[in-house]
Design a protein around this motif. Sequence first.
Motif, PDB file in Angstrom:
ATOM      1  N   ALA A   9     -25.491 -62.631  91.444  1.00 23.32           N
ATOM      2  CA  ALA A   9     -24.912 -61.302  91.240  1.00 23.32           C
ATOM      3  C   ALA A   9     -23.896 -60.968  92.322  1.00 23.32           C
ATOM      4  O   ALA A   9     -22.992 -60.170  92.100  1.00 23.32           O
ATOM      5  N   LEU A  10     -24.029 -61.570  93.495  1.00 21.56           N
ATOM      6  CA  LEU A  10     -23.107 -61.306  94.598  1.00 21.56           C
ATOM      7  C   LEU A  10     -21.900 -62.231  94.602  1.00 21.56           C
ATOM      8  O   LEU A  10     -21.031 -62.107  95.454  1.00 21.56           O
ATOM      9  N   SER A  11     -21.824 -63.135  93.653  1.00 20.28           N
ATOM     10  CA  SER A  11     -20.699 -64.057  93.549  1.00 20.28           C
ATOM     11  C   SER A  11     -19.404 -63.283  93.295  1.00 20.28           C
ATOM     12  O   SER A  11     -19.396 -62.300  92.550  1.00 20.28           O
ATOM     13  N   PRO A  12     -18.284 -63.713  93.871  1.00 22.46           N
ATOM     14  CA  PRO A  12     -17.001 -63.043  93.615  1.00 22.46           C
ATOM     15  C   PRO A  12     -16.616 -63.035  92.132  1.00 22.46           C
ATOM     16  O   PRO A  12     -15.865 -62.171  91.694  1.00 22.46           O
ATOM     17  N   ALA A  13     -17.128 -63.976  91.356  1.00 23.22           N
ATOM     18  CA  ALA A  13     -16.792 -64.048  89.929  1.00 23.22           C
ATOM     19  C   ALA A  13     -17.601 -63.064  89.084  1.00 23.22           C
ATOM     20  O   ALA A  13     -17.242 -62.774  87.950  1.00 23.22           O
ATOM     21  N   ALA A  14     -18.701 -62.529  89.604  1.00 20.15           N
ATOM     22  CA  ALA A  14     -19.592 -61.659  88.830  1.00 20.15           C
ATOM     23  C   ALA A  14     -18.944 -60.295  88.564  1.00 20.15           C
ATOM     24  O   ALA A  14     -18.315 -59.716  89.442  1.00 20.15           O
ATOM     25  N   ARG A  15     -19.116 -59.808  87.333  1.00 22.49           N
ATOM     26  CA  ARG A  15     -18.592 -58.505  86.918  1.00 22.49           C
ATOM     27  C   ARG A  15     -19.670 -57.745  86.157  1.00 22.49           C
ATOM     28  O   ARG A  15     -20.310 -58.301  85.260  1.00 22.49           O
ATOM     29  N   ALA A  16     -19.841 -56.486  86.498  1.00 23.82           N
ATOM     30  CA  ALA A  16     -20.856 -55.654  85.854  1.00 23.82           C
ATOM     31  C   ALA A  16     -20.215 -54.690  84.862  1.00 23.82           C
ATOM     32  O   ALA A  16     -19.110 -54.193  85.080  1.00 23.82           O
ATOM     33  N   THR A  17     -20.933 -54.432  83.775  1.00 24.62           N
ATOM     34  CA  THR A  17     -20.571 -53.399  82.810  1.00 24.62           C
ATOM     35  C   THR A  17     -21.857 -52.695  82.405  1.00 24.62           C
ATOM     36  O   THR A  17     -22.953 -53.194  82.645  1.00 24.62           O
ATOM     37  N   ALA A  18     -21.712 -51.552  81.786  1.00 31.82           N
ATOM     38  CA  ALA A  18     -22.885 -50.795  81.354  1.00 31.82           C
ATOM     39  C   ALA A  18     -22.537 -49.955  80.141  1.00 31.82           C
ATOM     40  O   ALA A  18     -21.368 -49.660  79.889  1.00 31.82           O
ATOM     41  N   SER A  19     -23.562 -49.567  79.416  1.00 26.69           N
ATOM     42  CA  SER A  19     -23.363 -48.767  78.208  1.00 26.69           C
ATOM     43  C   SER A  19     -22.852 -47.373  78.532  1.00 26.69           C
ATOM     44  O   SER A  19     -22.113 -46.781  77.752  1.00 26.69           O
ATOM     45  N   SER A  20     -23.229 -46.833  79.682  1.00 31.48           N
ATOM     46  CA  SER A  20     -22.802 -45.495  80.083  1.00 31.48           C
ATOM     47  C   SER A  20     -23.116 -45.297  81.559  1.00 31.48           C
ATOM     48  O   SER A  20     -23.842 -46.081  82.159  1.00 31.48           O
ATOM     49  N   THR A  21     -22.561 -44.233  82.122  1.00 36.42           N
ATOM     50  CA  THR A  21     -22.840 -43.837  83.499  1.00 36.42           C
ATOM     51  C   THR A  21     -23.024 -42.333  83.537  1.00 36.42           C
ATOM     52  O   THR A  21     -22.283 -41.601  82.877  1.00 36.42           O
ATOM     53  N   LEU A  22     -23.998 -41.889  84.290  1.00 37.06           N
ATOM     54  CA  LEU A  22     -24.261 -40.466  84.434  1.00 37.06           C
ATOM     55  C   LEU A  22     -23.019 -39.776  84.975  1.00 37.06           C
ATOM     56  O   LEU A  22     -22.526 -40.124  86.054  1.00 37.06           O
ATOM     57  N   SER A  23     -22.484 -38.821  84.227  1.00 41.56           N
ATOM     58  CA  SER A  23     -21.258 -38.147  84.659  1.00 41.56           C
ATOM     59  C   SER A  23     -21.574 -37.048  85.668  1.00 41.56           C
ATOM     60  O   SER A  23     -22.691 -36.537  85.724  1.00 41.56           O
ATOM     61  N   GLY A  24     -20.576 -36.722  86.472  1.00 38.10           N
ATOM     62  CA  GLY A  24     -20.722 -35.661  87.453  1.00 38.10           C
ATOM     63  C   GLY A  24     -21.292 -36.115  88.784  1.00 38.10           C
ATOM     64  O   GLY A  24     -21.472 -35.311  89.687  1.00 38.10           O
ATOM     65  N   PHE A  25     -21.604 -37.390  88.908  1.00 37.42           N
ATOM     66  CA  PHE A  25     -22.168 -37.925  90.152  1.00 37.42           C
ATOM     67  C   PHE A  25     -21.406 -39.200  90.514  1.00 37.42           C
ATOM     68  O   PHE A  25     -21.739 -40.280  90.049  1.00 37.42           O
ATOM     69  N   ALA A  26     -20.414 -39.077  91.366  1.00 40.62           N
ATOM     70  CA  ALA A  26     -19.548 -40.202  91.705  1.00 40.62           C
ATOM     71  C   ALA A  26     -20.295 -41.351  92.379  1.00 40.62           C
ATOM     72  O   ALA A  26     -19.824 -42.485  92.375  1.00 40.62           O
ATOM     73  N   ILE A  27     -21.458 -41.074  92.958  1.00 42.06           N
ATOM     74  CA  ILE A  27     -22.186 -42.142  93.652  1.00 42.06           C
ATOM     75  C   ILE A  27     -22.878 -43.103  92.692  1.00 42.06           C
ATOM     76  O   ILE A  27     -23.185 -44.229  93.071  1.00 42.06           O
ATOM     77  N   HIS A  28     -23.129 -42.690  91.466  1.00 41.06           N
ATOM     78  CA  HIS A  28     -23.852 -43.539  90.500  1.00 41.06           C
ATOM     79  C   HIS A  28     -22.844 -44.330  89.666  1.00 41.06           C
ATOM     80  O   HIS A  28     -22.466 -43.933  88.576  1.00 41.06           O
ATOM     81  N   ARG A  29     -22.419 -45.487  90.190  1.00 41.74           N
ATOM     82  CA  ARG A  29     -21.348 -46.262  89.571  1.00 41.74           C
ATOM     83  C   ARG A  29     -21.824 -47.642  89.141  1.00 41.74           C
ATOM     84  O   ARG A  29     -22.708 -48.236  89.737  1.00 41.74           O
ATOM     85  N   VAL A  30     -21.161 -48.179  88.145  1.00 44.65           N
ATOM     86  CA  VAL A  30     -21.468 -49.515  87.635  1.00 44.65           C
ATOM     87  C   VAL A  30     -21.338 -50.568  88.735  1.00 44.65           C
ATOM     88  O   VAL A  30     -22.128 -51.511  88.799  1.00 44.65           O
ATOM     89  N   GLU A  31     -20.374 -50.410  89.621  1.00 43.63           N
ATOM     90  CA  GLU A  31     -20.162 -51.386  90.696  1.00 43.63           C
ATOM     91  C   GLU A  31     -21.410 -51.583  91.552  1.00 43.63           C
ATOM     92  O   GLU A  31     -21.619 -52.635  92.149  1.00 43.63           O
ATOM     93  N   HIS A  32     -22.251 -50.551  91.629  1.00 39.31           N
ATOM     94  CA  HIS A  32     -23.466 -50.633  92.442  1.00 39.31           C
ATOM     95  C   HIS A  32     -24.530 -51.538  91.828  1.00 39.31           C
ATOM     96  O   HIS A  32     -25.502 -51.868  92.497  1.00 39.31           O
TER      97      HIS A  32
END
Length: 134
Positions: A9-32
């Motif tokens: 998961a920490l590989s430079p080639a790894a990419r994350a996606t998600a079905s949705s992200t809780l809006s209104g909270f900038a700290i809760h991001r797919v990148e995390h």
Amino acid sequence: MRGGRRNLALSPAARATASSTLSGFAIHRVEHLHDGWFGNPASWIAAQLPAWAELDLGEVQRIGEVRLGNDHRGEYSDRGATRLRILTATNHAADSNAGNWRAVAHHDGEPLRSEKVFAFAPTPARWVRVELLA
């Protein structure tokens, strides 16, 4: 590395996606989902359930476990998944019921707390998806 194993998961080639992200909270991001940090300031939260989070490893790898973390600091009791499944695929299809998605592990019970290791027979995978069902 843990026990001689790489964290793909920490590989430079790894990419994350998600079905949705809780809006209104900038700290809760797919990148995390795969940045190696933990705690509420480095988290992802889905907007609603069911939801999924997926990691593209960049190329087919042989994997035999997935480690999921949830509130390692024990600050919150409202964020533990009680039902989920982990799927892998070598070819991608947006719908987990299509393509060559294969269920390799599941959880159905007490809320997930801290970190849980899901071990399974080694399998080839480029994509790893966690479906949060409840």
